[in-house]
Design a protein around this motif. Structure first.
Motif, PDB file in Angstrom:
ATOM      1  N   ARG A 161      -8.766   4.432  -7.155  1.00  0.00           N
ATOM      2  CA  ARG A 161      -8.203   5.535  -7.933  1.00  0.00           C
ATOM      3  C   ARG A 161      -8.623   6.862  -7.305  1.00  0.00           C
ATOM      4  NH1 ARG A 161      -6.114   4.108 -12.636  1.00  0.00           N
ATOM      5  NH2 ARG A 161      -6.791   5.961 -13.746  1.00  0.00           N
ATOM      6  N   PRO A 221       0.825  -1.214   0.000  1.00  0.00           N
ATOM      7  CA  PRO A 221       0.000   0.000   0.000  1.00  0.00           C
ATOM      8  C   PRO A 221       0.856   1.260   0.000  1.00  0.00           C
ATOM      9  CG  PRO A 221      -0.007  -1.013   2.176  1.00  0.00           C
ATOM     10  CD  PRO A 221       0.756  -1.946   1.262  1.00  0.00           C
ATOM     11  N   PHE A 252      -7.056  -1.886  -4.274  1.00  0.00           N
ATOM     12  CA  PHE A 252      -6.666  -0.785  -5.142  1.00  0.00           C
ATOM     13  C   PHE A 252      -7.885   0.074  -5.432  1.00  0.00           C
ATOM     14  CE2 PHE A 252      -3.642  -4.106  -5.854  1.00  0.00           C
ATOM     15  CZ  PHE A 252      -2.437  -3.473  -6.076  1.00  0.00           C
ATOM     16  N   GLU A 262      -2.700   6.610  -5.521  1.00  0.00           N
ATOM     17  CA  GLU A 262      -3.445   5.367  -5.801  1.00  0.00           C
ATOM     18  C   GLU A 262      -3.601   5.141  -7.299  1.00  0.00           C
ATOM     19  OE1 GLU A 262      -4.068   3.068  -3.717  1.00  0.00           O
ATOM     20  OE2 GLU A 262      -3.845   4.102  -1.822  1.00  0.00           O
ATOM     21  N   ARG A 287      -0.291   3.830  -8.422  1.00  0.00           N
ATOM     22  CA  ARG A 287      -0.150   2.440  -7.962  1.00  0.00           C
ATOM     23  C   ARG A 287      -0.939   1.506  -8.871  1.00  0.00           C
ATOM     24  NH1 ARG A 287      -3.177   0.108  -3.336  1.00  0.00           N
ATOM     25  NH2 ARG A 287      -2.094  -1.795  -2.752  1.00  0.00           N
ATOM     26  N   TRP A 288      -2.152   1.889  -9.224  1.00  0.00           N
ATOM     27  CA  TRP A 288      -2.986   1.096 -10.137  1.00  0.00           C
ATOM     28  C   TRP A 288      -2.293   0.987 -11.490  1.00  0.00           C
ATOM     29  CZ3 TRP A 288      -8.479  -0.257  -9.543  1.00  0.00           C
ATOM     30  CH2 TRP A 288      -9.053  -0.796 -10.696  1.00  0.00           C
TER      31      TRP A 288
END
Length: 163
Positions: free
Chosen positions: A143, A109, A141, A148, A151-152
């Motif tokens: 957005r 995370p 996950f 985030e 990360r996605w």
């Protein structure tokens, strides 16, 4: 001193080069010993670090084809994931020999103290569970901000391309 060391090294190499063939001339060449070689990882069924078998659940992406539950296994690539080989290739790219932050690699995370841009990337969510390189995975996950979203996007094509 350095010159003397260099000359000694050259002379030693010359002597060894001349005597090695003479030493084996009377006995013939050295026998070749069978050495077991490991199979390439693709033939072993894992990458040498453990199995990768994941369940990817995607919802609210705005794309009915992207939403759903997909099974992904790697080496060999398979399962119900629509682009299993590309997803496995991406996971292999993201694998780091040493992970200073506790092991979860791309499934880790965003640290709580990270400053992220306040932008909204859509209502898509995903959950990935299973094992990656033999390590347990249970990652969520979304957005909801810039971190985030990044990360996605890092995990595409394991996660679908959504906007």
């Amino acid at each position: 001193m350095l010159r003397r060391l260099a000359l000694t090294a050259v002379a030693s190499l010359a002597v060894l080069s001349a005597t090695a063939p003479a030493a084996t001339a009377g006995t013939g060449p050295l026998p070749l010993l069978p050495i077991p070689l490991p199979l390439p990882s693709a033939l072993q069924g894992d990458d040498g670090t453990g199995k990768t078998q994941l369940r990817v659940t995607v919802s609210d992406s705005g794309d009915r084809e992207a939403d759903g539950v997909y099974e992904l296994q790697c080496l060999p690539a398979g399962g119900t994931h629509p682009v299993a080989q590309q997803a496995c290739d991406r996971l292999a790219e993201l694998a780091q020999p040493t992970d200073r932050n506790g092991g979860a690699g791309p499934f880790r995370p965003v640290p709580a103290d990270t400053m992220c841009t306040q932008q909204f990337g859509g209502s898509a969510t995903a959950r990935v569970t299973g094992t990656w390189r033999g390590q347990p995975v249970d990652a969520s996950f979304d957005r909801t901000n810039g971190c985030e979203i990044a990360r996605w996007n890092t995990l595409r094509p394991v996660l679908p391309n959504v906007r």
